[in-house]
Design an enzyme around this catalytic site. Structure first.
Site, short mmCIF file in Angstrom:
data_model
loop_
_atom_site.label_atom_id
_atom_site.label_comp_id
_atom_site.label_asym_id
_atom_site.label_seq_id
_atom_site.Cartn_x
_atom_site.Cartn_y
_atom_site.Cartn_z
CG ASP A 52 -1.70 -5.16 1.03
OD1 ASP A 52 -0.72 -5.03 0.27
OD2 ASP A 52 -1.30 -5.30 2.28
CG ASP B 229 5.07 -2.83 2.01
OD1 ASP B 229 4.14 -1.89 1.61
OD2 ASP B 229 4.93 -3.78 2.21
CD GLU C 205 1.47 2.24 4.89
OE1 GLU C 205 1.84 1.68 5.61
OE2 GLU C 205 1.31 2.30 3.68
C1 GLC Z 1 2.36 -5.70 2.41
C2 GLC Z 1 2.76 -4.91 1.13
C3 GLC Z 1 2.64 -6.08 -0.03
C4 GLC Z 1 3.82 -7.14 0.34
C5 GLC Z 1 3.69 -7.58 1.92
C6 GLC Z 1 4.88 -8.42 2.35
O1 GLC Z 1 1.29 -6.27 2.54
O2 GLC Z 1 1.37 -4.18 0.67
O3 GLC Z 1 2.68 -5.77 -1.19
O4 GLC Z 1 3.85 -8.14 -0.36
O5 GLC Z 1 3.45 -6.43 2.65
O6 GLC Z 1 6.21 -7.69 2.20
#
Ligand code: GLC
Length: 694
Positions: free
Chosen positions: A381, A303, A306
């Protein structure tokens, strides 16, 4: 000008063609291409854009961006896939702009008759892919940028449950036990950032998870594969081994004038590995040894890659950050869009090594063209709104037509909270996405299938069960995706580009080539109008035949959704199980949908994990159906050396226009008592070559 050599049809035409444009900010470094938009031309593709499938009249930017609670039309968001398909006069072609800099696409937006694309650096390198069938364009593009390296383990196609975050261990177990208690199938449970010690990657919070190895094993014994999150930011902490190693080896990204690239993410101030450096990727892969080999974690979720940086206006690295770029050092302007992909690639090779002989499973948020080789992905998200249900539907279809089929959304919505109706409708769509996971931020309440009352729980269960029944069908579709680049989801335009009615449809799609799916995306619906593609279709729920090529109303109360099967299809179904491998089946079902004429279907199977299938240990059956007014013939051809565990097929005939009075199997006449006239079913040996109903 590009013409089809066969009949001189004009396919594509430059306007100015390749040219430079001066920019105050970037000097003369903008490389630009402009094309004439043909009459009636439509455009499709570009990855995860949350807009109408047909891109005509719009302008887009490709710059991988963390986009919490994005909305319809937000641009850019998490992925950069500079590939589109043009369609005019019934012919289709694709353009892949192979340039990782920030790029732009204008589809007849600024100027009605011009489509152009440009990038803030790099060279004008683009691939032109001719169809004329869109499906071939997409398959060739997928082949060019890379089909998945191998099949996912079958469990990864099951249902996954996630939340930010399940902790401590007791809470995790409560959730997994509840799935088993309520008999809602589930194969994977996710640990979000709170499993770590202070959000430091490759560590565990020993208070909440005192013995991860034991826990992971206990979950596994109950059929749950544990997937954990790993972000790119490495906390500045002199006592933290990953940080120390990264520093010693000089593996973190630096600014142009020397200092490390420092940025804030979940753990606080972080440095970031330069994943564009092959040595760093190797090192990163090695970090997974304990997690995978020793603790037994089965999947990794990448995650914030980017890369996302908090509390800075551009949400990411500054442009001057330096990257190795496989030995061709460059600035972040060039490396930004592929940073997350290189992270997922490194993670993938770590898992591949340490999970061996099992298959790796990775999920990533950021992606560039070609990332489908290594990993699955989700759409980031989103929010718990009806509009986002619409967005999830178009995004999954668009990703599939952009070469990336292993995709799904946060079911129910990440931000905000869905009501039961929205959650049920989202599950109904989500079970038809190759990646199927409920996830939520947890700030607004619980989002497990049983949190919305019994009625919704029952609906959710029945749809997850349907997903598990259809797993052999999905697995077969994945096999075709892997081998031929065929997208697993096909928007109607991709399915039938000759029918112009499909060019502006967004909601309906074809799942795995033979099943038409149309989600209900509005509240209080008792049904909806759908466009039924040409040909004859059978209602999956009632078996009633419907003629396509027109809009029809379909009843679909909260416990149902429009679902149709193409005539002539042979659809394999497993019995319901709570997780992959829970049961050994003696037989599986084949639903045979009558057609007057010929049709072909296939069924792929293997050990459902491991690599033996690459050495011929697979079973591929193709079914050739031939229907006549008073007979139905089904021929089977087999390939591969794998012996499937099941012995028999429970064949169910649907839509037969005659009463069966005689059955020949491989020339032997079967006793008619073995055929149930009421349910139209018969159990047969799986290895028949030909079965003939008269
Ligand atoms: C980001 C991710 C989400 C995750 C969060 C905490 O917002 O997109 O899926 O739960 O981080 O790690």
């Amino acid at each position: 000008m590009l013409y089809d050599a066969k009949d001189q049809t004009l396919i594509n035409q430059d306007e100015l063609g390749f040219h430079w444009e001066d920019s105050y900010e970037y000097g003369g470094s903008i490389v630009k291409m402009s094309k004439v938009s043909q009459e009636g031309e439509s455009y499709f593709g570009l990855g995860d854009k949350p807009v109408h499938l047909n891109l005509k009249g719009k302008r887009f930017e490709n710059w991988v961006t963390d986009s919490y609670a994005y909305g319809k039309d937000t641009d850019p968001i998490y992925k950069a896939i500079p590939f589109y398909t043009g369609l005019h006069h019934g012919i289709s072609y694709g353009i892949f702009f192979d340039n990782t800099f920030r790029s732009f696409f204008d589809f007849s937006h600024e100027r009605k008759n011009v489509t152009s694309f440009w990038a803030q650096g790099g060279v004008m390198d683009y691939y032109f892919i001719y169809g004329p069938q869109m499906e071939d364009v997409v398959a060739n593009y997928t082949d060019l940028t890379g089909k998945p390296n191998h099949l996912p383990p079958l469990w990864a196609l099951g249902y996954h449950q996630c939340k930010w975050s399940y902790y401590p261990e007791k809470k995790v177990k409560e959730v997994t036990s509840k799935f088993r208690e309520l008999k809602i199938p589930c194969d994977a449970i996710y640990l979000d950032i709170d499993y770590m010690d202070g959000f430091k990657c490759f560590t565990w919070d020993k208070v909440h998870f005192p013995d991860p190895k034991r826990m992971v094993k206990e979950l596994m014994d109950d059929g749950f594969k544990t997937v954990v999150i790993i972000d790119p930011g490495i906390k500045l902490d002199k006592d933290y081994w990953v940080f120390k190693e990264g520093l010693e080896k000089d593996y973190f990204c630096k600014r142009a004038d020397g200092p490390y690239m420092k940025g804030k993410v979940w753990p606080g101030e972080c440095y970031f590995p330069d994943f564009t450096n092959p040595d760093v990727r190797k090192w990163w892969a090695s970090l997974f040894k304990e997690l995978i080999e020793d603790i037994g974690v089965k999947g990794v979720w990448n995650d914030m890659n980017e890369p996302a940086v908090m509390e800075v206006p551009n949400k990411s690295f500054p442009d001057d950050v330096r990257h190795d770029y496989d030995g061709n050092t460059c600035s972040h302007r060039k490396a930004h869009n592929i940073y997350g992909m290189q992270m997922a690639r490194a993670t993938y090779s770590g898992l591949k090594k340490y999970a061996y002989p099992k298959r790796p499973f990775v999920i990533t948020r950021a992606a560039y063209a070609g990332t489908q080789r290594y990993t699955s992905s989700w759409t980031g998200d989103n929010s718990a709104t009806w509009e986002h249900l619409w967005i999830a539907n178009v995004q999954a279809q668009r990703m599939a037509m952009s070469g990336f089929s292993f995709i799904g959304s946060d079911i129910g919505g990440f931000a905000e909270q869905p009501n039961g109706e929205l959650y049920a409708r989202w599950i109904q769509l989500g079970v038809f996405h190759p990646f199927c996971r409920t996830h939520s931020s947890g700030d607004h309440g619980e989002q497990e299938p049983w949190m919305f009352g019994d009625e919704i729980t029952n609906i959710v269960r029945s749809f997850i069960e349907l997903r598990y029944q259809l797993l052999p069908y999905l697995y077969t579709a994945f096999w075709h995706y892997l081998n031929e680049g065929t997208p697993i989801l096909k928007s109607l335009v991709l399915y039938d580009q000759e029918d112009i009615q499909t060019h502006y449809r967004t909601d309906e799609f074809i799942y795995g080539g033979q099943i038409l799916v149309c989600p209900i995306i509005e509240p209080n619906s008792r049904g909806r109008r759908i466009y039924m593609p040409k040909g004859k279709w059978y209602d999956h729920w009632t078996g009633k035949a419907v003629n396509g090529g027109r809009e029809v109303w379909v009843d679909a109360d909260i416990d149902s959704m429009p679902l149709f099967v193409k005539e002539g299809s042979v659809i394999p179904k497993f019995p319901v199980q709570q997780y992959i491998g829970e049961k050994q089946f003696e037989s599986i079902t084949l639903e045979v949908y009558y057609k007057e004429g010929k049709a072909e279907s296939s069924l792929y199977d293997d050990e459902n994990d491991g690599y033996d299938y690459t050495k011929g240990m697979y079973s591929e059956r193709s079914f050739k159906l031939n229907g006549k007014p008073n007979e139905l013939i089904l021929q089977q051809h087999k390939a591969g050396k794998y012996i499937t565990r099941y012995q028999r097929f429970d064949m169910k005939l649907i839509g037969l226009p005659f009463k069966v009075s005689k059955i020949l199997m491989d020339k032997d006449e079967l006793n008619m008592d073995s055929f149930d006239q009421v349910t139209q079913t018969i159990s047969v040996n799986k290895d028949f070559s030909e079965i003939h109903f008269m």
